[in-house]
Write an enzyme that holds these catalytic residues in place. Structure first.
Site, PDB file in Angstrom:
ATOM      1  CD  GLU A 196      -2.838  -1.278   2.368  1.00  0.00           C
ATOM      2  OE1 GLU A 196      -2.738  -0.424   3.264  1.00  0.00           O
ATOM      3  OE2 GLU A 196      -3.683  -2.181   2.392  1.00  0.00           O
ATOM      4  CD  GLU A 244      -4.307  -8.291   1.775  1.00  0.00           C
ATOM      5  OE1 GLU A 244      -5.214  -7.725   2.422  1.00  0.00           O
ATOM      6  OE2 GLU A 244      -3.132  -7.891   1.794  1.00  0.00           O
TER       7      GLU A 244
END
Ligand code: GLA
Length: 358
Positions: free
Chosen positions: A155, A268
């Site tokens: 991220e 994920e």
């Protein structure tokens, strides 16, 4: 046939039938063999309940070719007691995975969301570099040659932060500078030259994700251009039944990665469904499964896809409340329609792989 013979014959037949029944059950298509036939990893995020819960563990062993520790390999967890990391969780997963024939995805070395509590807010460049590369080196070297993939940086983009290149404003960006991502990848490669090194991020499949996709592509293009050891990009795929996603944009994004020689991974996957519903087997499960099915139908068409990971395997252990039924198994470890959707997608990929290589 005498009465005794007849009885023992019937008993033997019943036993054979029972055995056949069990053999049949054991041969039910588990996801692991389907993933292997498709040439992919299928995996799930796991936690310490892997050791406590035999039913959960059995499902992992049936369905997974790889596992990823959900939180015990993050910096804040490993270094929770101070600057020296506790490497025991690394060793514990390595031992389990190797004894079980599973690959490991290490998650995650550098993430603004998992900085240790003692990390100095006012570190200068030199100290920040020492702390970040020291962490990456210690952790990756402790598992050298034994982890298939590492999520090196998680991220790092946030176009909404307003930086011209879309990088997220984090302590490491402020302290080290724009090359902190490259430095982290180089440190990981040096500590384990055999591991596949992954950049991981969210929102890359979102209808609102154009700026995120562009920022990630710009970041990895620069890394590749500078000869940085990076092997792939992970798309987190936290989906919500109500939000939708942009499968076409995702395919274009994956194709750009392929042009750079990079793997594409779903890292994920889960589907939140806050809508009310009757529960097990009812509407929410089917809505969730429909999202799995549609999303994965596109994903398995992506040529450089190398793996699909769900963020958990059972609704019993998820960062999303169990009532939203986000994962392939319910809390009692009963497979849900989402499980079938994953199996169908893997089967389709396996058939296509087989057709191409036949
Ligand atoms: C991000 C992180 C994961 C996990 C989830 C949910 O996606 O990459 O490690 O923490 O958030 O909390």
């Amino acid at each position: 046939m005498g009465e005794i013979d007849r009885r023992s014959f019937l008993a033997a037949s019943a036993a054979a039938l029972t055995l056949a029944g069990h053999a049949g059950a054991a041969e039910l298509p588990a996801l692991g063999p389907l993933a292997k036939a498709a040439g992919l990893d299928f995996g799930a995020a796991v936690g310490p309940w892997l050791w406590r819960e035999a039913d959960f563990r059995a499902a992992v062993l049936r369905d997974c070719t790889a596992i990823v520790p959900e939180y015990e390999w993050k910096w804040d967890y490993l270094a929770r007691a101070g600057r020296r990391p506790d490497l025991q969780p690394i060793q514990r997963y390595l031992a389990f995975a190797e004894a079980s024939g599973l690959a490991l995805r290490g998650h995650t070395l550098v993430w603004h969301g998992a900085m240790p509590p003692w990390y100095p807010a006012a570190a200068g460049r030199r100290e920040a570099l020492r702390l970040m590369t020291g962490h990456v080196t210690d952790v990756v070297a402790s598992a050298r040659g034994r982890v298939r993939r590492w999520d090196v940086v998680n991220e790092a983009v946030a176009p909404e932060d307003g930086e011209p290149d879309g990088l997220r404003r984090t302590p490491l960006l402020a302290q080290i500078g724009r090359d902190y991502v490259e430095i982290a990848f180089r440190a990981a490669a040096e500590a384990d030259p055999a591991a596949r090194l992954i950049y991981n991020d969210y929102g890359l499949d979102a209808p609102y994700g154009a700026a995120r996709r562009e920022a990630v592509l710009r970041l990895v293009e620069q890394l590749v251009a500078r000869g940085t050891p990076i092997h792939g990009v992970g798309v987190q795929s936290h989906l919500a039944a109500a939000d939708g996603y942009d499968g076409e944009a995702l395919a274009v994004f994956a194709a750009r990665l392929q042009e750079m020689g990079l793997e594409f991974l779903v890292t994920e996957l889960d589907v939140a469904n806050p809508g009310p519903g009757p529960g097990p087997g009812g509407a929410p499960d089917h809505e969730v499964a429909a999202v799995y099915a549609h999303y994965l139908a596109g994903v398995v068409e992506i040529p450089n896809l190398t793996g699909i990971f769900t963020w958990g395997l059972s609704d019993r252990h998820s960062w999303i409340t169990a009532s939203q039924r986000p994962l392939p198994y319910d809390g009692a470890m009963r497979p849900k329609p989402a499980w079938d959707a994953i199996a169908d997608a893997l089967r389709r990929r396996a058939a296509e792989t087989h057709r191409l290589t036949a």
